[in-house]
Design a protein around this motif. Structure first.
Motif, PDB file in Angstrom:
ATOM      1  N   LEU A  28     -14.357   8.670  10.299  1.00  0.00           N
ATOM      2  CA  LEU A  28     -13.791   7.328  10.327  1.00  0.00           C
ATOM      3  C   LEU A  28     -12.482   7.331   9.561  1.00  0.00           C
ATOM      4  CD1 LEU A  28     -14.150   4.223  10.834  1.00  0.00           C
ATOM      5  CD2 LEU A  28     -15.254   4.152   8.591  1.00  0.00           C
ATOM      6  N   GLU A  29     -11.486   6.670  10.127  1.00  0.00           N
ATOM      7  CA  GLU A  29     -10.200   6.497   9.449  1.00  0.00           C
ATOM      8  C   GLU A  29      -9.830   5.019   9.528  1.00  0.00           C
ATOM      9  OE1 GLU A  29      -5.552   7.479  10.332  1.00  0.00           O
ATOM     10  OE2 GLU A  29      -7.022   8.985  10.895  1.00  0.00           O
ATOM     11  N   VAL A  30      -9.660   4.399   8.368  1.00  0.00           N
ATOM     12  CA  VAL A  30      -9.225   3.006   8.316  1.00  0.00           C
ATOM     13  C   VAL A  30      -7.706   3.021   8.285  1.00  0.00           C
ATOM     14  CG1 VAL A  30      -9.290   0.858   7.002  1.00  0.00           C
ATOM     15  CG2 VAL A  30     -11.319   2.309   7.119  1.00  0.00           C
ATOM     16  N   GLU A  31      -7.088   2.209   9.141  1.00  0.00           N
ATOM     17  CA  GLU A  31      -5.633   2.188   9.228  1.00  0.00           C
ATOM     18  C   GLU A  31      -5.023   1.661   7.931  1.00  0.00           C
ATOM     19  OE1 GLU A  31      -3.861   3.595  11.704  1.00  0.00           O
ATOM     20  OE2 GLU A  31      -5.773   4.159  12.587  1.00  0.00           O
ATOM     21  N   SER A  32      -3.789   1.990   7.699  1.00  0.00           N
ATOM     22  CA  SER A  32      -3.115   1.668   6.438  1.00  0.00           C
ATOM     23  C   SER A  32      -3.036   0.172   6.182  1.00  0.00           C
ATOM     24  CB  SER A  32      -1.696   2.245   6.434  1.00  0.00           C
ATOM     25  OG  SER A  32      -0.851   1.451   7.240  1.00  0.00           O
ATOM     26  N   ALA A  33      -2.978  -0.196   4.917  1.00  0.00           N
ATOM     27  CA  ALA A  33      -2.906  -1.596   4.516  1.00  0.00           C
ATOM     28  C   ALA A  33      -1.636  -2.250   5.055  1.00  0.00           C
ATOM     29  CB  ALA A  33      -2.969  -1.705   2.996  1.00  0.00           C
ATOM     30  N   LEU A  34      -0.519  -1.530   5.080  1.00  0.00           N
ATOM     31  CA  LEU A  34       0.729  -2.099   5.580  1.00  0.00           C
ATOM     32  C   LEU A  34       0.593  -2.481   7.050  1.00  0.00           C
ATOM     33  CD1 LEU A  34       3.702  -2.839   5.413  1.00  0.00           C
ATOM     34  CD2 LEU A  34       4.244  -0.439   5.856  1.00  0.00           C
ATOM     35  N   ARG A  35       0.041  -1.587   7.844  1.00  0.00           N
ATOM     36  CA  ARG A  35      -0.137  -1.867   9.267  1.00  0.00           C
ATOM     37  C   ARG A  35      -1.075  -3.059   9.470  1.00  0.00           C
ATOM     38  NH1 ARG A  35      -1.540   2.663  13.799  1.00  0.00           N
ATOM     39  NH2 ARG A  35      -1.672   1.247  15.536  1.00  0.00           N
ATOM     40  N   LEU A  36      -2.131  -3.128   8.651  1.00  0.00           N
ATOM     41  CA  LEU A  36      -3.052  -4.260   8.762  1.00  0.00           C
ATOM     42  C   LEU A  36      -2.361  -5.563   8.402  1.00  0.00           C
ATOM     43  CD1 LEU A  36      -6.331  -2.758   7.295  1.00  0.00           C
ATOM     44  CD2 LEU A  36      -5.897  -3.439   9.639  1.00  0.00           C
ATOM     45  N   ARG A  37      -1.541  -5.560   7.352  1.00  0.00           N
ATOM     46  CA  ARG A  37      -0.821  -6.776   6.968  1.00  0.00           C
ATOM     47  C   ARG A  37       0.098  -7.235   8.093  1.00  0.00           C
ATOM     48  NH1 ARG A  37      -0.527  -4.358   1.904  1.00  0.00           N
ATOM     49  NH2 ARG A  37       1.602  -3.669   2.257  1.00  0.00           N
ATOM     50  N   GLN A  38       0.728  -6.291   8.768  1.00  0.00           N
ATOM     51  CA  GLN A  38       1.613  -6.644   9.877  1.00  0.00           C
ATOM     52  C   GLN A  38       0.813  -7.288  11.008  1.00  0.00           C
ATOM     53  OE1 GLN A  38       3.346  -2.794  10.546  1.00  0.00           O
ATOM     54  NE2 GLN A  38       5.073  -3.205   9.187  1.00  0.00           N
ATOM     55  N   ARG A  39      -0.355  -6.764  11.313  1.00  0.00           N
ATOM     56  CA  ARG A  39      -1.186  -7.345  12.368  1.00  0.00           C
ATOM     57  C   ARG A  39      -1.734  -8.713  11.964  1.00  0.00           C
ATOM     58  NH1 ARG A  39      -2.326  -4.414  16.762  1.00  0.00           N
ATOM     59  NH2 ARG A  39      -2.168  -2.172  16.636  1.00  0.00           N
ATOM     60  N   LYS A  40      -2.064  -8.888  10.686  1.00  0.00           N
ATOM     61  CA  LYS A  40      -2.657 -10.135  10.218  1.00  0.00           C
ATOM     62  C   LYS A  40      -1.680 -11.300  10.246  1.00  0.00           C
ATOM     63  CE  LYS A  40      -6.260  -8.040   7.476  1.00  0.00           C
ATOM     64  NZ  LYS A  40      -6.810  -7.797   6.161  1.00  0.00           N
ATOM     65  N   VAL A  41      -0.385 -10.999  10.361  1.00  0.00           N
ATOM     66  CA  VAL A  41       0.606 -12.063  10.490  1.00  0.00           C
ATOM     67  C   VAL A  41       0.271 -12.921  11.704  1.00  0.00           C
ATOM     68  CG1 VAL A  41       3.045 -12.480  11.063  1.00  0.00           C
ATOM     69  CG2 VAL A  41       2.436 -10.844   9.278  1.00  0.00           C
ATOM     70  N   ASN A  42      -0.336 -12.315  12.719  1.00  0.00           N
ATOM     71  CA  ASN A  42      -0.678 -13.034  13.942  1.00  0.00           C
ATOM     72  C   ASN A  42      -2.025 -13.748  13.877  1.00  0.00           C
ATOM     73  OD1 ASN A  42       1.713 -12.143  15.160  1.00  0.00           O
ATOM     74  ND2 ASN A  42       0.749 -10.206  15.719  1.00  0.00           N
ATOM     75  N   LEU A  43      -2.753 -13.573  12.782  1.00  0.00           N
ATOM     76  CA  LEU A  43      -4.046 -14.251  12.628  1.00  0.00           C
ATOM     77  C   LEU A  43      -3.857 -15.557  11.878  1.00  0.00           C
ATOM     78  CD1 LEU A  43      -6.474 -11.397  11.541  1.00  0.00           C
ATOM     79  CD2 LEU A  43      -6.447 -12.582  13.706  1.00  0.00           C
ATOM     80  N   PRO A  44      -4.666 -16.556  12.163  1.00  0.00           N
ATOM     81  CA  PRO A  44      -4.584 -17.782  11.375  1.00  0.00           C
ATOM     82  C   PRO A  44      -4.900 -17.472   9.912  1.00  0.00           C
ATOM     83  CG  PRO A  44      -6.164 -17.991  13.203  1.00  0.00           C
ATOM     84  CD  PRO A  44      -5.683 -16.580  13.182  1.00  0.00           C
ATOM     85  N   ASP A  45      -4.167 -18.124   9.002  1.00  0.00           N
ATOM     86  CA  ASP A  45      -4.395 -17.890   7.575  1.00  0.00           C
ATOM     87  C   ASP A  45      -5.698 -18.569   7.166  1.00  0.00           C
ATOM     88  OD1 ASP A  45      -4.019 -17.085   4.983  1.00  0.00           O
ATOM     89  OD2 ASP A  45      -2.739 -18.780   4.481  1.00  0.00           O
ATOM     90  N   SER A  46      -6.712 -17.769   6.950  1.00  0.00           N
ATOM     91  CA  SER A  46      -8.023 -18.313   6.601  1.00  0.00           C
ATOM     92  C   SER A  46      -8.767 -17.307   5.744  1.00  0.00           C
ATOM     93  CB  SER A  46      -8.812 -18.605   7.877  1.00  0.00           C
ATOM     94  OG  SER A  46     -10.152 -18.898   7.557  1.00  0.00           O
ATOM     95  N   PRO A  47      -9.257 -17.739   4.576  1.00  0.00           N
ATOM     96  CA  PRO A  47     -10.032 -16.813   3.751  1.00  0.00           C
ATOM     97  C   PRO A  47     -11.381 -16.445   4.370  1.00  0.00           C
ATOM     98  CG  PRO A  47     -10.050 -19.012   2.804  1.00  0.00           C
ATOM     99  CD  PRO A  47      -9.118 -19.052   3.982  1.00  0.00           C
ATOM    100  N   GLY A  48     -11.785 -17.153   5.396  1.00  0.00           N
ATOM    101  CA  GLY A  48     -13.055 -16.884   6.053  1.00  0.00           C
ATOM    102  C   GLY A  48     -12.930 -15.980   7.265  1.00  0.00           C
ATOM    103  N   ARG A  49     -11.730 -15.439   7.499  1.00  0.00           N
ATOM    104  CA  ARG A  49     -11.509 -14.520   8.619  1.00  0.00           C
ATOM    105  C   ARG A  49     -10.736 -13.316   8.109  1.00  0.00           C
ATOM    106  NH1 ARG A  49     -12.392 -17.122  13.498  1.00  0.00           N
ATOM    107  NH2 ARG A  49     -11.033 -15.842  14.760  1.00  0.00           N
ATOM    108  N   ASP A  50     -11.039 -12.152   8.645  1.00  0.00           N
ATOM    109  CA  ASP A  50     -10.306 -10.950   8.271  1.00  0.00           C
ATOM    110  C   ASP A  50     -10.405  -9.966   9.428  1.00  0.00           C
ATOM    111  OD1 ASP A  50      -8.765  -9.210   6.802  1.00  0.00           O
ATOM    112  OD2 ASP A  50     -10.215  -8.940   5.191  1.00  0.00           O
TER     113      ASP A  50
END
Length: 144
Positions: A79-101
């Motif tokens: 298993l390889e978890v993608e980098s935090a930077l790449r995840l932050r870039q993708r999360k820009v498109n998610l609604p800002d919610s502490p109940g979603r990740d």
């Protein structure tokens, strides 16, 4: 049904199963983050623990049984978890919610000796309050 023998090293890449994913799979602890839940779900797949997979899958999207096809000879390789930077870039498109990740990962495995690669962006929701709050897998998409 969980495997009768538990590994010494954690299949998710953590140091020791007993202190990494083991407490989550046994029910002794609840994964405090979406990433830890994703890692424990990967471990559950490697051990054939369908009960854990069902318990951590949101009821609105959980498929009918079985989740794991026991007729397929699957060997999980890593298993390889993608980098935090790449995840932050993708999360820009998610609604800002502490109940979603979301967690992006690549899991490698073999079926009947043939290598496969699963690249998924998993969406998790957090339900409940306080000590009863827990992360659940909602759905996954497959980035190109």
């Amino acid at each position: 049904m969980p495997s009768p023998s538990k590994p010494a090293a954690c299949p998710c890449g953590g140091a020791a199963f007993a202190t990494c994913c083991g407490p989550f799979l046994s029910g002794a602890a609840i994964a405090p983050t979406a990433q830890l839940l994703m890692r424990s779900r990967y471990t559950a797949y490697t051990l054939g623990d369908e009960d854990y997979l069902r318990a951590t899958w949101h009821p609105s999207t959980c498929p009918p049984p079985p989740i794991i096809d026991r007729a397929e000879a699957v060997k999980w390789l890593g298993l390889e978890v993608e980098s935090a930077l790449r995840l932050r870039q993708r999360k820009v498109n998610l609604p800002d919610s502490p109940g979603r990740d979301s967690v992006e990962f690549v899991a490698r495995y073999k079926i009947n000796g043939r290598a496969h690669r699963l690249h998924e962006l998993s969406l998790f929701v957090r339900e409940g309050e306080g000590a009863r709050a827990r992360w659940l897998y909602l759905e996954g998409s497959f980035p190109e």
